[in-house]
Design an enzyme around this catalytic site. Structure first.
Site, PDB file in Angstrom:
ATOM      1  N   ASP A 179       0.830  -1.214   0.000  1.00 47.07           N
ATOM      2  CA  ASP A 179       0.000   0.000   0.000  1.00 47.07           C
ATOM      3  C   ASP A 179       0.862   1.261   0.000  1.00 47.07           C
ATOM      4  OD1 ASP A 179      -1.837  -2.017   0.660  1.00 47.07           O
ATOM      5  OD2 ASP A 179      -2.933  -0.750   2.059  1.00 47.07           O
ATOM      6  N   ASP A 200      -0.726  -2.752  -4.372  1.00 47.99           N
ATOM      7  CA  ASP A 200      -1.932  -2.791  -3.531  1.00 47.99           C
ATOM      8  C   ASP A 200      -2.527  -1.390  -3.554  1.00 47.99           C
ATOM      9  OD1 ASP A 200      -3.948  -3.415  -1.636  1.00 47.99           O
ATOM     10  OD2 ASP A 200      -2.667  -4.894  -0.679  1.00 47.99           O
ATOM     11  N   ASP A 201      -3.381  -1.049  -2.565  1.00 48.99           N
ATOM     12  CA  ASP A 201      -4.014   0.267  -2.611  1.00 48.99           C
ATOM     13  C   ASP A 201      -2.987   1.378  -2.805  1.00 48.99           C
ATOM     14  OD1 ASP A 201      -6.726  -0.536  -2.188  1.00 48.99           O
ATOM     15  OD2 ASP A 201      -6.271  -0.843  -0.073  1.00 48.99           O
ATOM     16  N   HIS A 222      -4.031  -1.082  -6.552  1.00 50.41           N
ATOM     17  CA  HIS A 222      -5.448  -1.410  -6.435  1.00 50.41           C
ATOM     18  C   HIS A 222      -6.354  -0.189  -6.396  1.00 50.41           C
ATOM     19  CE1 HIS A 222      -4.425  -5.642  -4.609  1.00 50.41           C
ATOM     20  NE2 HIS A 222      -3.952  -5.465  -5.822  1.00 50.41           N
ATOM     21  N   ARG A 255     -12.494   2.901  -5.517  1.00 56.56           N
ATOM     22  CA  ARG A 255     -12.965   1.747  -4.743  1.00 56.56           C
ATOM     23  C   ARG A 255     -13.403   2.129  -3.334  1.00 56.56           C
ATOM     24  NH1 ARG A 255     -10.169  -4.152  -3.540  1.00 56.56           N
ATOM     25  NH2 ARG A 255      -8.328  -3.047  -2.832  1.00 56.56           N
ATOM     26  N   LYS A 257     -14.777  -0.029   0.050  1.00 52.10           N
ATOM     27  CA  LYS A 257     -15.079  -1.356   0.600  1.00 52.10           C
ATOM     28  C   LYS A 257     -15.544  -1.180   2.036  1.00 52.10           C
ATOM     29  CE  LYS A 257     -10.687  -2.813   0.404  1.00 52.10           C
ATOM     30  NZ  LYS A 257      -9.483  -3.655   0.370  1.00 52.10           N
TER      31      LYS A 257
END
Ligand SMILES: *[C@@H]1O[C@H](CO)[C@@H](O)[C@H](O)[C@H]1NC(C)=O
Ligand SMILES: *[C@@H]1O[C@H](CO)[C@@H](O)[C@H](O)[C@H]1NC(C)=O
Ligand SMILES: *[C@@H]1O[C@H](CO)[C@@H](O)[C@H](O)[C@H]1NC(C)=O
Ligand SMILES: *[C@@H]1O[C@H](CO)[C@@H](O)[C@H](O)[C@H]1NC(C)=O
Ligand SMILES: *[C@@H]1O[C@H](CO)[C@@H](O)[C@H](O)[C@H]1NC(C)=O
Length: 363
Positions: A179, A200-201, A222, A255, A257
């Site tokens: 991340d 990743d993020d 991500h 995104r 979540k």
């Protein structure tokens, strides 16, 4: 001499007489805990130049108010399997920056094994900004972090600008869960001009209020994420504006979540003027079924972390043919306003469940 203190006598003004202070410039060019501790205690202007931090040690810098800290040259951390962090900075009214050509090098290749946090070597968090108040961090270059790059946690009033995080080597060398920025339990945070190459993020806002993200460039990861929200010690994300950012060659674009069967809330969130390019999986993905234990999804959304007052404006760009343009699976959502959304190239929509009425979303 490895530890240089230069004393600068303050001008004898009224303020100096009432509150005498010693401004000192200190440069540390070799790691020595005592030298670092005395510099942190006595110097208002500290340069760390080309030091190598021993294995299993956190470079802990609990700075005095008003300190300026500059990284210079190549700073490295030796290999050890532990949770870290490798660097931990605390302070009020401090400035953290890097000199031209510096690198904070996490030597991630020594830890990377393709498994990230899910097995293999134990990988340290790289850099925590902990309890930072009214402070700035700018012009920082980070390379190859073993795991997450930078956390801003328990902080209030932080501006991070021109931070370049390059974990691009991880694409071919087993980087995972790298991340870029994570924000936890922090308020009044601005991230601007952040570039992240990772797996990743790019930026993940986990909890906090009044957060602005702009001029971000994300590649390989991500996407620009909120979450996952829920199931932690603090589960509110409120007043977020993400704008003028570009997300390329990444698994996701925009995104959000939220965690299945958890409680909390995500409210007053705006993403605007976002460009996507060559997204692998989901251009826009908003889902309320995240399983915090497995890192997967349950396929069933729950409404305990409702997404409220959510504006998406001028989000455009392309998804790969094998990907999905828009995926929405939420419950208990309200007051959404989407306009100027044009994400094309992939499957149109995979799921479009739980959208509040009048949102302007065409699925
Ligand atoms: C980071 O530094 C702060 C201030 O010294 C300290 O309270 C905190 O425990 C440190 N965090 C870690 C993980 O070492
Ligand atoms: C919503 O968030 C924005 C920041 O994105 C802020 O400027 C605005 O004041 C917030 N609105 C409310 C009602 O809190
Ligand atoms: C949409 O966003 C892009 C940047 O991503 C910007 O260049 C463009 O001007 C925006 N369009 C409108 C209508 O605001
Ligand atoms: C929907 O959200 C509200 C809070 O806004 C909460 O009180 C309620 O329990 C949630 N409903 C469901 C079905 O989860
Ligand atoms: C949406 O974007 C595609 C290319 O990505 C473009 O061909 C199309 O004209 C755009 N549609 C609208 C309504 O702007």
């Amino acid at each position: 001499m490895q530890f240089i203190i230069k004393l600068v006598l303050p001008t004898l003004g009224i303020l100096a007489i009432i509150q005498p202070s010693l401004a000192a410039t200190c440069t540390i060019s070799k790691y020595n805990e005592d030298d670092i501790n005395s510099a942190v205690k006595d110097c208002s202007d500290i340069t760390l130049n080309g030091i190598s931090v021993p294995a299993g040690v956190t470079l802990n810098l609990n700075l005095n108010p008003g300190t300026k800290l500059t990284f210079q040259g190549k700073i490295i951390w030796e290999f050890y399997e532990w949770n870290g962090p490798l660097l931990n900075i605390t302070g009020t009214n401090v400035e953290i920056t890097g000199a031209e050509g510096h690198t904070l090098d996490g030597q991630g290749t020594l830890w990377w094994d393709g498994q990230g946090e899910h097995g293999g070597k134990i990988k340290p968090v790289f850099f925590i900004l902990h309890g930072l108040r009214n402070s700035i961090i700018h012009d920082i270059n980070v390379k190859n972090t073993p795991y997450h790059a930078i956390w801003i946690e328990d902080s209030d009033g932080v501006v991070a600008s021109n931070v370049y995080i390059d974990n691009g080597d991880g694409d071919s060398k087993g980087g995972h869960n790298t991340d870029g920025f994570n924000v936890w339990r922090s308020n009044d945070v601005t991230l601007e001009g952040i570039s992240v190459y990772n797996q990743d993020d790019c930026i993940a806002l986990k909890s906090g209020t009044n957060i602005v993200v702009r001029d971000t460039y994300c590649s390989g990861g991500h996407g620009l994420s909120i979450g996952s929200v829920g199931g932690r010690d603090y589960n509110i994300v409120e007043n977020v504006l993400v704008s003028g950012s570009q997300i390329v060659n990444s698994d996701n674009g925009v995104r959000i979540k939220t965690v299945y069967e958890a409680t909390g809330s995500v409210s007053n969130v705006t993403y605007k003027d976002i460009t996507l390019k060559n997204i692998n999986k989901f251009g826009i993905v908003i889902e309320g079924d995240y399983n915090i234990n497995t890192g997967g999804t349950t396929g069933v959304a729950t409404g305990g972390v409702p997404i409220k007052h959510f504006t998406l404006e001028n989000v455009t760009g392309t998804v790969k043919k094998s990907g999905v343009n828009i995926y929405i699976l939420v419950k208990n959502a309200s007051d959404w306003h989407w306009q100027g959304i044009n994400v094309t190239g992939g499957e149109k929509t995979k799921k479009c469940d739980g959208i509040p009425e009048g949102s302007g979303i065409t699925c």
